[in-house]
Design an enzyme around this catalytic site. Structure first.
Site, PDB file in Angstrom:
ATOM      1  N   ARG A  29      95.940  56.362  -4.187  1.00 54.03           N
ATOM      2  CA  ARG A  29      95.809  56.416  -2.739  1.00 54.03           C
ATOM      3  C   ARG A  29      96.704  57.479  -2.118  1.00 54.03           C
ATOM      4  NH1 ARG A  29      94.083  50.794  -2.069  1.00 54.03           N
ATOM      5  NH2 ARG A  29      93.660  50.222   0.076  1.00 54.03           N
ATOM      6  N   ARG A  84      90.655  37.235   5.697  1.00 59.10           N
ATOM      7  CA  ARG A  84      91.658  38.093   5.059  1.00 59.10           C
ATOM      8  C   ARG A  84      92.674  38.507   6.102  1.00 59.10           C
ATOM      9  NH1 ARG A  84      90.169  42.932   0.818  1.00 59.10           N
ATOM     10  NH2 ARG A  84      91.821  44.024   1.896  1.00 59.10           N
ATOM     11  N   ARG A 102      84.208  40.874   7.917  1.00 54.40           N
ATOM     12  CA  ARG A 102      84.819  40.275   6.727  1.00 54.40           C
ATOM     13  C   ARG A 102      85.988  39.380   7.128  1.00 54.40           C
ATOM     14  NH1 ARG A 102      86.563  44.515   2.229  1.00 54.40           N
ATOM     15  NH2 ARG A 102      88.420  44.796   3.467  1.00 54.40           N
ATOM     16  N   ARG A 156      95.400  50.748   8.579  1.00 51.20           N
ATOM     17  CA  ARG A 156      94.931  51.075   7.235  1.00 51.20           C
ATOM     18  C   ARG A 156      94.063  52.336   7.250  1.00 51.20           C
ATOM     19  NH1 ARG A 156      91.907  46.104   5.374  1.00 51.20           N
ATOM     20  NH2 ARG A 156      92.206  46.686   3.223  1.00 51.20           N
ATOM     21  N   LYS A 213      83.674  49.654  -1.373  1.00 46.22           N
ATOM     22  CA  LYS A 213      84.275  50.107  -2.635  1.00 46.22           C
ATOM     23  C   LYS A 213      84.460  48.966  -3.632  1.00 46.22           C
ATOM     24  CE  LYS A 213      88.237  51.676  -1.553  1.00 46.22           C
ATOM     25  NZ  LYS A 213      89.228  50.735  -2.112  1.00 46.22           N
TER      26      LYS A 213
HETATM   27  P1  AMP Z   1      92.788  47.096  -1.016  1.00 46.38           P
HETATM   28  O1  AMP Z   1      92.363  45.740  -1.447  1.00 46.38           O
HETATM   29  O2  AMP Z   1      92.494  48.154  -2.028  1.00 46.38           O
HETATM   30  O3  AMP Z   1      92.281  47.454   0.351  1.00 46.38           O
HETATM   31  O4  AMP Z   1      94.389  47.053  -0.910  1.00 46.38           O
HETATM   32  C1  AMP Z   1      95.048  46.146  -0.056  1.00 46.38           C
HETATM   33  C2  AMP Z   1      96.472  46.610   0.203  1.00 46.38           C
HETATM   34  O5  AMP Z   1      97.196  46.679  -1.035  1.00 46.38           O
HETATM   35  C3  AMP Z   1      96.632  47.984   0.817  1.00 46.38           C
HETATM   36  O6  AMP Z   1      96.466  47.970   2.222  1.00 46.38           O
HETATM   37  C4  AMP Z   1      98.055  48.341   0.396  1.00 46.38           C
HETATM   38  O7  AMP Z   1      98.995  47.636   1.163  1.00 46.38           O
HETATM   39  C5  AMP Z   1      98.123  47.778  -1.011  1.00 46.38           C
HETATM   40  N1  AMP Z   1      97.652  48.755  -2.026  1.00 46.38           N
HETATM   41  C6  AMP Z   1      96.537  48.654  -2.816  1.00 46.38           C
HETATM   42  N2  AMP Z   1      96.428  49.712  -3.626  1.00 46.38           N
HETATM   43  C7  AMP Z   1      97.482  50.515  -3.359  1.00 46.38           C
HETATM   44  C8  AMP Z   1      97.924  51.781  -3.839  1.00 46.38           C
HETATM   45  N3  AMP Z   1      97.226  52.455  -4.782  1.00 46.38           N
HETATM   46  N4  AMP Z   1      99.072  52.298  -3.336  1.00 46.38           N
HETATM   47  C9  AMP Z   1      99.776  51.649  -2.398  1.00 46.38           C
HETATM   48  N5  AMP Z   1      99.410  50.466  -1.872  1.00 46.38           N
HETATM   49  C10 AMP Z   1      98.275  49.894  -2.340  1.00 46.38           C
END
Ligand code: AMP
Length: 192
Positions: free
Chosen positions: A88, A133, A127, A144, A13
């Site tokens: 989300r 990370r 990754r 997740r 994504k």
């Molecule tokens: P991502 O990089 O999009 O995988 O996001 C990493 C982390 O950020 C997620 O596992 C959540 O802890 C937090 N996060 C990102 N976007 C959201 C969202 N829209 N709502 C809640 N938590 C978020």
């Protein structure tokens, strides 16, 4: 063009959203990146969300929605955006829909990256080895994906019902996936 890209962690994504932003000149709005930047900068928000990101749990809706509301009003987002990682949850989706309706905008297309969960897990483990990370350990990856199934799959179904959702076969190389996205976006532009 206002684009939303949905897909589980490890679906590619972020990579695809970044390419869309460059190719189509729209803002890349990625809540995960915004939270990581806040953590790196040591802001109050960063301190609040750090344990949640580290454990793979979602940041509370009010914090996330506040962040997005401000971000979508910035100059670079006025001509279009690609949303990556937001909404989300159904509560976030409802707020987004209302927010866009309120300013006379809407999502032109919702891209759903289609991919088997096992492949996402493999990619995330890869990754983790490459980028280190902190939220790519096996336990956090499982958490997740569970959160995705519980909170975000309903969001996918919500947008499917609008008729503007298009599935993209994401188990291929980044170039192949991007080519299919370009085909889709061309059709959307023609329709507009
Ligand atoms: P991502 O990089 O999009 O995988 O996001 C990493 C982390 O950020 C997620 O596992 C959540 O802890 C937090 N996060 C990102 N976007 C959201 C969202 N829209 N709502 C809640 N938590 C978020």
């Amino acid at each position: 063009m206002n684009i939303l890209i949905l897909g589980p962690q490890g679906s590619g994504k972020g990579t695809q959203a970044k390419r869309i932003a460059v190719e189509y000149g729209v803002a890349h709005v990625a809540t995960g990146n915004m939270f990581r930047a806040a953590i790196a900068a040591g802001t109050t928000l960063g301190l609040q969300v750090q344990p949640l990101l580290a454990s793979g749990q979602l940041v509370p809706d009010d914090l996330t929605i506040g962040l997005i509301r401000a971000r979508l009003q910035e100059d670079d987002a006025l001509d279009g955006f690609v949303l990556d990682g937001f909404p989300r949850t159904m509560a976030q989706a409802e707020v987004l829909d209302a927010m866009l309706a309120g300013i006379g905008r809407r999502l032109d297309v919702v891209l759903e990256l289609l991919i088997a969960e096992e492949i996402c897990v493999e990619r995330m483990l890869g990754r983790a080895r490459e980028e280190g990370r902190g939220d790519d350990t096996p336990e956090v990856i499982a958490a997740r994906l569970e959160v995705y199934r519980r909170e975000t799959v309903p969001v996918v179904e919500h947008y499917r019902a609008t008729g503007r959702l298009v599935g993209i076969r994401a188990e291929r190389t980044p170039d192949e996936v991007f080519a299919e996205i370009q085909d889709t976006l061309e059709q959307v532009e023609e329709r507009a």
